[in-house]
Each structure stands twice: as structure tokens, then as C-alpha cells.
Design a protein around this motif. Structure first.
Motif, short mmCIF file in Angstrom:
data_model
loop_
_atom_site.label_atom_id
_atom_site.label_comp_id
_atom_site.label_asym_id
_atom_site.label_seq_id
_atom_site.Cartn_x
_atom_site.Cartn_y
_atom_site.Cartn_z
N GLU A 75 16.81 1.86 9.40
CA GLU A 75 18.01 1.87 8.56
C GLU A 75 18.09 3.13 7.71
OE1 GLU A 75 17.94 -1.67 6.23
OE2 GLU A 75 18.02 -3.02 7.97
N ASN A 76 16.94 3.76 7.47
CA ASN A 76 16.88 4.97 6.64
C ASN A 76 16.08 6.04 7.39
OD1 ASN A 76 17.85 3.89 3.75
ND2 ASN A 76 16.57 2.33 4.72
N PRO A 77 16.71 6.72 8.35
CA PRO A 77 15.97 7.63 9.24
C PRO A 77 15.31 8.82 8.55
CG PRO A 77 18.35 7.80 9.56
CD PRO A 77 18.13 6.61 8.69
N ASN A 78 15.71 9.13 7.31
CA ASN A 78 15.07 10.25 6.61
C ASN A 78 13.81 9.82 5.86
OD1 ASN A 78 16.73 8.82 4.71
ND2 ASN A 78 16.38 10.48 3.27
N ILE A 79 13.48 8.51 5.91
CA ILE A 79 12.29 7.99 5.23
C ILE A 79 11.21 7.66 6.26
CG2 ILE A 79 11.34 6.20 3.74
CD1 ILE A 79 13.32 7.93 2.29
N LYS A 80 10.02 8.19 6.04
CA LYS A 80 8.87 7.84 6.87
C LYS A 80 7.84 7.14 6.00
CE LYS A 80 5.14 9.71 9.74
NZ LYS A 80 4.47 10.94 10.24
N ILE A 81 7.44 5.94 6.40
CA ILE A 81 6.49 5.15 5.62
C ILE A 81 5.19 5.04 6.40
CG2 ILE A 81 6.03 2.91 4.56
CD1 ILE A 81 9.21 2.66 4.54
N THR A 82 4.11 5.52 5.80
CA THR A 82 2.79 5.47 6.42
C THR A 82 1.96 4.44 5.67
OG1 THR A 82 2.92 7.80 7.05
CG2 THR A 82 0.74 6.76 7.06
N ILE A 83 1.57 3.38 6.37
CA ILE A 83 0.80 2.31 5.75
C ILE A 83 -0.68 2.49 6.04
CG2 ILE A 83 0.38 -0.18 5.72
CD1 ILE A 83 3.31 -0.63 6.24
N ASN A 84 -1.47 2.48 4.97
CA ASN A 84 -2.92 2.54 5.08
C ASN A 84 -3.51 1.23 4.55
OD1 ASN A 84 -3.37 5.45 5.91
ND2 ASN A 84 -2.15 5.73 4.06
N ALA A 85 -4.16 0.47 5.42
CA ALA A 85 -4.71 -0.83 5.04
C ALA A 85 -6.22 -0.73 4.86
CB ALA A 85 -4.38 -1.87 6.11
N GLY A 86 -6.74 -1.47 3.88
CA GLY A 86 -8.17 -1.48 3.62
C GLY A 86 -8.60 -2.77 2.99
N GLU A 87 -9.90 -2.88 2.69
CA GLU A 87 -10.41 -4.05 1.99
C GLU A 87 -9.93 -4.02 0.53
OE1 GLU A 87 -12.12 -6.59 3.27
OE2 GLU A 87 -11.92 -5.65 5.25
N MET A 88 -9.70 -5.20 -0.03
CA MET A 88 -9.11 -5.29 -1.36
C MET A 88 -9.93 -4.55 -2.42
SD MET A 88 -7.84 -8.61 -3.55
CE MET A 88 -9.45 -9.20 -4.05
N GLU A 89 -11.23 -4.80 -2.46
CA GLU A 89 -12.05 -4.18 -3.50
C GLU A 89 -12.11 -2.67 -3.33
OE1 GLU A 89 -16.54 -4.48 -5.50
OE2 GLU A 89 -15.98 -5.81 -3.85
#
Length: 441
Positions: A75-89
């Protein structure tokens, strides 16, 4: 005459063009700074609105935000979202290190509720979401949830609410039936509507089945503590444990000494195995996300579990917020995304896809949501039960040193349950350890 007139007109035009050209060539050229200023203030100057903006997003657990992020980017082609997942602590430690150093923090970071007060102490390293539109959506969320990420004076909002963990009572239908107690959620809730009734039920279950009513001292203590409006600290961060917290501790240790509570510590293999064995009657103070833990630990026990309301009102265990560290160069774009991500509509999607229980009460009016049942939990109306619990939760101030107090009290409870230690002596020792640690802070 016509021919001479045309020649005269052409001569006049030629003279005028030459004069204009001479004026332009003798005019002083603007400086580079002037040219740049003209370009920057020209309302007709072409603007590059299609430049790609990248937002780095740190998450923990299994929130499942990747799918929603993909939808937002379409919906917003000029926005790139990079998700980095890890352990909570690890993620919280890395975030605190980054904001302290002023380098390495993401544009958006998830923060779990038990850590929010710690980061609120460093609120100058985060954007105030009230400056970007948060006040417009404030009423979309449960008041107690919103307040968890708001400054005491109400001027600063560090994060937008994600999920919550309203607490209920999971129970084994087979153990209840063996003890001659109701197995229907509504009937059982009416039977066990106060903590005194819970205590009397515990004695009945012990007499008829030989089993404790619950297996974890910590969960028993948490269930009562989390119903209180004040727990370990007041809003001035002064230690306040001698009233409601001590009452929860005394109730729990009394039941331990009478053999009504088991010895299992949370997250141990024994604790998980007991879910399969049916060696106790209730998993008290269990939040919405605990459903996944029970199913994982006891995959073959479907139909032997159900859930209902907890005596005397619910507490909350868990849930998170989405924050924007000051290092982000795109705070408005980051805010626009997280506001969209945790909107009631998308919280409903996260509930169906990943079991994140919504903090937006608008979702509780959705008929399909309320009709959600779980065959593993004997067909109980899980969404409705948790929604009613969520609306009964009281706001509570946790404080930055919450984990210090909690850890020491868990140690005291386990010592009473496993080693048969004296409850008052363990309490006094825990208070002493807590006091010494707080003095070093």
C-alpha cells in the motif's frame, strides 16, 4: 507603402531584441547560495516523493508481523520495512546498549511490558508519540494498557499498545469430575468465585483425588498479586510490599504448607510434564498466550482442559508496546506504520493468525471474534472469557526495579515449597536481599 512599413517593423523588432540581450549579459550572475535558495523555495520545484524510506523494526517472539508489513509495503511502495527478530532478553539488552551509546538502535522497537518502566527512564532517547498523533488513537485501547507506557504526568507516550495477557483459570475437566465438581466453565466459575472458595475447593480436591489444586507456587502468588492496583512500588518508586503483596504471599504459603499447591517451578520440564499427566486441577492466573504453552507441552490432552474466569477479577501477565528510538530519521513514517499495525482491524488479524490477544476493546464487539472457541479446551469460548477478563484489569505501576523484587519473592516461595522453609523467615530474608539490591541502584 506596405513594403516599407514591414521593413521598418522588422528593424524595430531587431533593435529591441539586441537591447534585451545586452541587458541580460551585463546583469550580475547570482551566487551559488542564491541559486540554491531559489531552488529550495521555488514552489514549482520538482520534489522527489518516491524516494524509498527503510524502517528497521526489532521484534521478539512470534508476533507474525511479517505478513502485515508486506501488506503495508504494497500500500506504501516507498516504504521498506526490515524486520529483525530475536530472543526477548537479548533484544532488550541490545536496545538499551544502542540507545545508551547513541548508535545502532532501530527505527521501531518492540518493548515488553515488564521492561517498559526501565526504558521510560531513558525517555529522552525515544520520540514522544503524542507529537505524532498518538492522542488521536488513545481511546482505541484499554485505559490500563495505555497507561503502562505513559509517563506519570501524562505528557509522554513511549509506545503504542500491541497484545495483552489477561489472566484466567485453566482447569483439568477430568480432575474436576473426579472431585465431584462442575466441568462447565460457567458453573465452575460460580462455584469458585472468591479466593476463600478456591481454598475450600482445594481442600475438597485434595481429599477426593490426592492432587493439589495447582502445581506452581509462583502462579498462585501471581494470580492474587496481579489483581491489585498497587504491587511492589508506588509511583514515586518507593517499595510497598507489606500490604497486598504480603497477603498474597501469606495465602500462597499457607496453601503450600497444607499440601494444596505443588512444587513445580515455572518453565521446568516437570512443570510441562504435569500438564500432560493431569497431576493437578487448575493452572491459575494463566494469560491468553499460555494456551500455546499448554498445547505444546500436552499435545494429546485435548478435551481434558478447559478455562473459565479467575476468582475476584483478572490481572494481566505480558504484552508489549511499539516504540520509536530517537535515532530514527523517519519518526513520522515510523509512527504511521505502527499506528496502522496495531489498529483494531489489524489486531484482530494478529489474533486470528498468531493468537495475540487484542488490547483494542473495539475488537471485543466483533461477533466472529466472540464466537471463537477451542476444541482443545473442551469447546470453551476462549475469546469471550479473555475479553471479559481484560476489561476487569486494574491499572498498576510496575517501576524500574520490578524484576528485582519479583525474583527474590519467587526464590522465597520455592524455598517454602521445595525445602519446607519457614514462610516468615523466607519473607524477611527476601526483603533484606531486595533492600540491599535497591540501595545499590
Amino acid at each position: 507603402m506596405k513594403k516599407w512599413f514591414m521593413l521598418f517593423a522588422a528593424l524595430v523588432l531587431f533593435v529591441m531584441l539586441v537591447a534585451c540581450n545586452n541587458q541580460d549579459t551585463t546583469k550580475e550572475e547570482p551566487s551559488d547560495d542564491t541559486q540554491e535558495n531559489q531552488e529550495s523555495t521555488d514552489p514549482n520545484a520538482e520534489m522527489n516523493t518516491d524516494a524509498e524510506i527503510e524502517l528497521n523494526f526489532w521484534v521478539f517472539g512470534s508476533a507474525g508481523y511479517e505478513t502485515l508489513a508486506e501488506e503495508y509495503m504494497k500500500e506504501n511502495p516507498n516504504i521498506k520495512i526490515t524486520i529483525n527478530a530475536g530472543e526477548m532478553e537479548d533484544m532488550h539488552n541490545n536496545l538499551f546498549t544502542s540507545i545508551s551509546a547513541g548508535s545502532g538502535a532501530p527505527d521501531i522497537s518492540m518493548i515488553e511490558v515488564s521492561n517498559i518502566a526501565k526504558f521510560m527512564e531513558a525517555s529522552d532517547r525515544f520520540y514522544n508519540l503524542y507529537d505524532y498523533g498518538a492522542n488521536d488513537v488513545k481511546d482505541s485501547y484499554l485505559e490500563w494498557k495505555w497507561k503502562q507506557a505513559e509517563s506519570v504526568d501524562g505528557s509522554f507516550q513511549i509506545g503504542l499498545p500491541t497484545d495483552i495477557g489477561p489472566t484466567t483459570m485453566f482447569y483439568r475437566t477430568d480432575v474436576m469430575e473426579e472431585a465431584g465438581l462442575p466441568t462447565d466453565p460457567v458453573e465452575l466459575a460460580a462455584e469458585i468465585d472468591t479466593w476463600d472458595a478456591y481454598y475450600e475447593t482445594a481442600k475438597k480436591i485434595k481429599e477426593t483425588t490426592g492432587k493439589p489444586i495447582t502445581d506452581s507456587p509462583q502462579l498462585m502468588f501471581n494470580a492474587i498479586r496481579d489483581q491489585q492496583q498497587q504491587q511492589y512500588f508506588n509511583e514515586n518508586d518507593e517499595l510497598i510490599m507489606e500490604d497486598t503483596v504480603k497477603e498474597a504471599y501469606d495465602f500462597t504459603t499457607k496453601m503450600i504448607q497444607e499440601g494444596l499447591i505443588g512444587q513445580n517451578e515455572l518453565w521446568t520440564p516437570e512443570w510441562g510434564s504435569a500438564m500432560t499427566d493431569g497431576s493437578y486441577a487448575t493452572l491459575i492466573g494463566a494469560p491468553a498466550w499460555m494456551i500455546a504453552n499448554v498445547k505444546a507441552n500436552a499435545p494429546d490432552a485435548g478435551g481434558k482442559w478447559s478455562l473459565t474466569t479467575i476468582p475476584e477479577g483478572a490481572g494481566n501477565w505480558g504484552g508489549s508496546f511499539l516504540t520509536i528510538p530517537k535515532e530514527s530519521e523517519y519518526p513520522q513514517e515510523a509512527y504511521d506504520f505502527i499506528e496502522w499495525l496495531v489498529s483494531p482491524e489489524n489486531q484482530l488479524k494478529s489474533f486470528h493468525s498468531n493468537g495475540l490477544f487484542p488490547s483494542a476493546p473495539e475488537v471485543y464487539e466483533d461477533e466472529a471474534f466472540l464466537a471463537t472457541t477451542d476444541e482443545y479446551f473442551s469447546g470453551a469460548e476462549t475469546a469471550r472469557i479473555f475479553a471479559e477478563a481484560a476489561e476487569s484489569v486494574q491499572p498498576v505501576y510496575m517501576g524500574i526495579n520490578y524484576s528485582i523484587v519479583d525474583s527474590e519473592l519467587v526464590t522465597a516461595l520455592i524455598n517454602v515449597a521445595v525445602e519446607g522453609a519457614d514462610p516468615q523467615a523466607e519473607w524477611d530474608a527476601a526483603v533484606d536481599r531486595i533492600t540491599r539490591q535497591l540501595e545499590r541502584q
